[in-house]
Design an enzyme around this catalytic site. Structure first.
Site, PDB file in Angstrom:
ATOM      1  N   GLU A 153       0.840  -1.202   0.000  1.00  0.00           N
ATOM      2  CA  GLU A 153       0.000   0.000   0.000  1.00  0.00           C
ATOM      3  C   GLU A 153       0.869   1.244   0.000  1.00  0.00           C
ATOM      4  O   GLU A 153       1.927   1.283   0.651  1.00  0.00           O
ATOM      5  CB  GLU A 153      -0.908  -0.002   1.232  1.00  0.00           C
ATOM      6  N   ASP A 190       0.084   5.363   0.516  1.00  0.00           N
ATOM      7  CA  ASP A 190      -1.021   6.215   0.940  1.00  0.00           C
ATOM      8  C   ASP A 190      -0.701   7.697   0.917  1.00  0.00           C
ATOM      9  O   ASP A 190       0.365   8.117   1.389  1.00  0.00           O
ATOM     10  CB  ASP A 190      -1.414   5.899   2.395  1.00  0.00           C
ATOM     11  N   GLU A 196      -3.088  10.270   2.798  1.00  0.00           N
ATOM     12  CA  GLU A 196      -4.305  10.408   3.585  1.00  0.00           C
ATOM     13  C   GLU A 196      -4.397  11.843   4.093  1.00  0.00           C
ATOM     14  O   GLU A 196      -3.434  12.371   4.656  1.00  0.00           O
ATOM     15  CB  GLU A 196      -4.301   9.428   4.756  1.00  0.00           C
TER      16      GLU A 196
END
Length: 310
Positions: free
Chosen positions: A118, A120, A122
């Site tokens: 993953e 990210d 955010e």
């Protein structure tokens, strides 16, 4: 007089805490606008509705994702990618949005639930006194116990206009960019390699309830009195190595997608193997001025620091 002085001090300190990072005047570095060099796609052509379909509105290259009491909302790319250039212009919900998470990220958790990768970006919602913040993170092979978060203040108000959020992921490095300014680079070399995402991933754009952790470690949950929380998504760019959804490794041939006007290749091209001098200087600016947390500095969290921190 003492009481008045103490009151004045408290008022002053509270006032200071209300001053936002983006209210300060920043002279941003000059960088190449990579987002101008790749083609945009229509939302329906590149994405499927992942969850909260009733909270998703799509009109050509624009989408609106809503979080309310009933649900959040999320889009997922129709293709998996093994490296590429991924970007979108986002406008975040205005007003009090504690606990709200807007995420722009690559993941293969649905294909590899026990060993997923993953990458990210955010965006964590604001409380009454604190602005939205940027959190970046990297996972590889299911290493979710070792968070590799780095957090930044914005140098602008992300709720007032659209801004670019970009991920470059290839065999050389992963780069996180905001308005084309690199804020973080995660290289695929040395100690970093064991934590480097290497399997095909899908791109997600989501808004959801992160009350348990997002704002001040969960101190300020989502207050649905201020709902709906609407994030606008536009000018999505998906340029990279598109892998058949049936492929398990992505090691075979892939289809290059999202051709660019300058023939730049974010997967194999030398222009994307390293950062330019201007990009390095811009990243240094962002990290000196705006980064307020790095996992490599969090000694209380780790008895043994991740290998790349050494």
């Amino acid at each position: 007089m003492k009481i008045m002085w103490e009151t004045a001090v408290v008022f002053c300190l509270c006032s200071l805490s209300l001053v936002s990072a983006h209210s300060r005047k920043f002279t941003t570095p000059n960088v190449t606008r990579l987002t101008d060099q790749f083609s945009k796609i229509a939302i329906e052509n590149g994405f499927s509705r992942r969850f909260g379909a009733h909270n998703i509105q799509v009109n050509g290259s624009l989408a609106k994702l809503t979080l309310d009491k009933s649900s959040g909302a999320g889009l997922v790319s129709k293709n998996n990618y093994h490296y590429g250039f991924f970007s979108a212009r986002l406008k975040l919900p205005a007003g009090f949005a504690s606990g709200v998470v807007v995420a722009f990220y690559l993941s293969n958790a649905e294909t590899y639930p026990k060993s997923h990768d993953e990458i990210d970006i955010e965006l964590l919602g604001r409380s009454r006194r604190d602005d939205w913040t940027i959190q970046t993170n990297v996972y590889a092979n299911g290493s979710t116990r070792t968070g590799r978060e780095e957090k930044f203040y914005f140098w602008f108000d992300p709720t007032q206009a659209f801004h670019d959020y970009t991920l470059i992921w290839n065999s050389h490095h992963t780069v996180f960019l905001v308005d084309n300014i690199p804020v973080r680079q995660f290289p695929n070399r040395g100690a970093f390699t064991s934590a480097y995402p290497s399997k095909p991933m899908s791109l997600y754009v989501t808004v959801w309830d992160g009350s348990e952790w997002a704002t001040k470690g969960g101190k300020y949950p989502v207050n649905y009195k201020y709902a709906p929380f609407v994030v606008s998504v536009a000018d999505v760019e998906l340029s990279g190595c598109s892998v058949n959804n049936g492929s398990s490794t992505g090691s075979g041939p892939c289809t290059k997608s999202g051709g660019s006007i300058s023939s730049l290749d974010p997967v194999d091209g030398q222009d994307f193997a390293t950062l330019s001098k201007n990009q390095i200087n811009a990243m240094d600016w962002a990290r000196r001025k705006l980064m307020f947390y790095s996992y490599c500095s969090d000694k209380p969290r780790y008895k043994v620091m991740p290998a790349e921190c050494n």
